[in-house]
Each structure stands twice: as structure tokens, then as C-alpha cells.
Motif scaffolding. Structure first.
Motif, mmCIF file in Angstrom:
data_model
loop_
_atom_site.group_PDB
_atom_site.id
_atom_site.type_symbol
_atom_site.label_atom_id
_atom_site.label_comp_id
_atom_site.label_asym_id
_atom_site.label_seq_id
_atom_site.Cartn_x
_atom_site.Cartn_y
_atom_site.Cartn_z
ATOM 1 N N GLU A 192 -4.167 0.437 -2.815
ATOM 2 C CA GLU A 192 -3.781 -0.979 -2.863
ATOM 3 C C GLU A 192 -4.105 -1.490 -4.259
ATOM 4 O O GLU A 192 -5.135 -1.125 -4.829
ATOM 5 C CB GLU A 192 -4.577 -1.794 -1.844
ATOM 6 C CG GLU A 192 -4.337 -1.415 -0.402
ATOM 7 C CD GLU A 192 -5.225 -2.219 0.529
ATOM 8 O OE1 GLU A 192 -4.996 -3.442 0.647
ATOM 9 O OE2 GLU A 192 -6.147 -1.625 1.109
ATOM 10 N N SER A 206 -4.761 6.535 0.150
ATOM 11 C CA SER A 206 -4.063 5.251 0.239
ATOM 12 C C SER A 206 -4.511 4.381 -0.922
ATOM 13 O O SER A 206 -5.695 4.372 -1.281
ATOM 14 C CB SER A 206 -4.381 4.547 1.559
ATOM 15 O OG SER A 206 -4.011 5.357 2.651
ATOM 16 N N THR A 216 0.742 5.605 0.400
ATOM 17 C CA THR A 216 -0.087 6.623 1.034
ATOM 18 C C THR A 216 0.551 7.995 0.850
ATOM 19 O O THR A 216 1.774 8.111 0.835
ATOM 20 C CB THR A 216 -0.230 6.319 2.540
ATOM 21 O OG1 THR A 216 -0.850 5.054 2.697
ATOM 22 C CG2 THR A 216 -1.068 7.358 3.249
ATOM 23 N N LYS A 217 -0.294 9.011 0.718
ATOM 24 C CA LYS A 217 0.187 10.391 0.629
ATOM 25 C C LYS A 217 -0.868 11.307 1.227
ATOM 26 O O LYS A 217 -2.069 11.093 1.033
ATOM 27 C CB LYS A 217 0.455 10.765 -0.828
ATOM 28 C CG LYS A 217 1.094 12.117 -1.009
ATOM 29 C CD LYS A 217 1.563 12.300 -2.443
ATOM 30 C CE LYS A 217 2.684 13.309 -2.443
ATOM 31 N NZ LYS A 217 3.684 13.028 -3.433
ATOM 32 N N LYS A 245 -5.835 12.336 3.089
ATOM 33 C CA LYS A 245 -4.935 11.188 2.967
ATOM 34 C C LYS A 245 -5.468 10.222 1.910
ATOM 35 O O LYS A 245 -6.624 9.797 1.975
ATOM 36 C CB LYS A 245 -4.840 10.475 4.316
ATOM 37 C CG LYS A 245 -3.941 9.267 4.334
ATOM 38 C CD LYS A 245 -3.920 8.673 5.741
ATOM 39 C CE LYS A 245 -3.097 7.415 5.831
ATOM 40 N NZ LYS A 245 -3.124 6.874 7.211
ATOM 41 N N MET A 272 0.847 -1.174 0.000
ATOM 42 C CA MET A 272 0.000 0.000 0.000
ATOM 43 C C MET A 272 0.895 1.240 0.000
ATOM 44 O O MET A 272 1.908 1.285 0.674
ATOM 45 C CB MET A 272 -0.895 0.008 1.238
ATOM 46 C CG MET A 272 -1.750 1.251 1.308
ATOM 47 S SD MET A 272 -2.727 1.511 2.808
ATOM 48 C CE MET A 272 -3.550 -0.017 3.053
#
Length: 128
Positions: A14, A12, A3-4, A10, A1
Motif C-alpha cells: 500500500e 502486499s 499483491t503477488k 505473499k 493495494m
């Protein structure tokens, strides 16, 4: 995963290779990706637009722009999340995607962009 966080939102991501929808002999590789958008701000926000940059390992790239995500323009309250699943097809077994969401803060109409982190699309047998 991967994330930023951008301006308190936020993102995320996958990814999953979809062998049942792929046909490697015909250069067709299908991937699904699940996006989780979490509002860490004190304001309700709405996702208005998306802009994707899609890269294939053969050097080709394409852009996809449009309103919302999977037919929705979700409103996300502070502390809440929105999840969706979508897909991408490539002509090779390796690629990547990244992009931005155009968001609006509902309290005052301020518009801002949220970065979608770059994520890899790799078929599992390519890793052997």
C-alpha cells in the motif's frame, strides 16, 4: 493495494503520498509504502536481503540493494505476517517501484527469491 505470491510467500503493498515531507517547487516528492509479507508455506522463512528498482517518470531509475528491511531480517513462521513501513523520494510526481526479497527457508537453508509486485507512486493532485 497490489499483491503477488511467489513460492508461497505473499507480498502486499500500500502506498501513501507524504505532502508534509514533499516540496514540489524543488522537485521533491516523498512517498511512504507499507509492505505486508505473509508466509503461506509450511516452513519458517527469514528475509535476508532486498533489491529495489525505482523508476521516476522523467526516465531516471535507480537500484537499492542491501541486507534486510528497515534494519531487520525478520523470521516469519508459517501462517504469520511481518509488516513494515518505509519511504521513497522521487523528483517527479509519478513513479513506480518493484523488486525482490532474498529469503531463506530455515529448516534446510534453501535460499529463494520472492517477487515484490510493481506498485505506483502518484501524488494525488497529479490525478486531477
Amino acid at each position: 493495494m497490489v499483491t503477488k505470491i511467489t513460492d508461497g510467500v505473499k507480498i502486499s503493498v500500500e502506498t501513501v503520498y507524504q505532502p508534509e515531507y514533499s516540496n514540489p517547487a524543488n522537485s521533491h516528492f516523498m512517498f511512504a509504502y507499507k509492505i505486508t509479507i505473509e508466509n503461506l508455506t509450511d516452513y519458517t522463512v527469514q528475509l535476508m536481503r532486498r533489491h529495489w528498482y525505482i523508476f521516476d517518470s522523467n526516465g531516471t531509475h535507480r537500484e537499492v540493494e542491501g541486507e534486510g528491511v528497515v534494519g531487520q531480517q525478520p523470521v516469519i513462521d508459517p501462517g504469520e505476517t511481518h509488516e513494515y513501513v518505509s519511504g521513497c523520494n522521487l523528483t517527479t510526481e509519478i513513479g513506480s517501484m518493484k523488486g525482490t526479497y532474498g529469503m531463506t527457508r530455515l529448516v534446510d537453508g534453501v535460499q529463494f527469491e520472492v517477487n515484490i509486485p510493481e506498485f505506483q507512486l502518484i501524488s494525488p493532485y497529479r490525478l486531477n
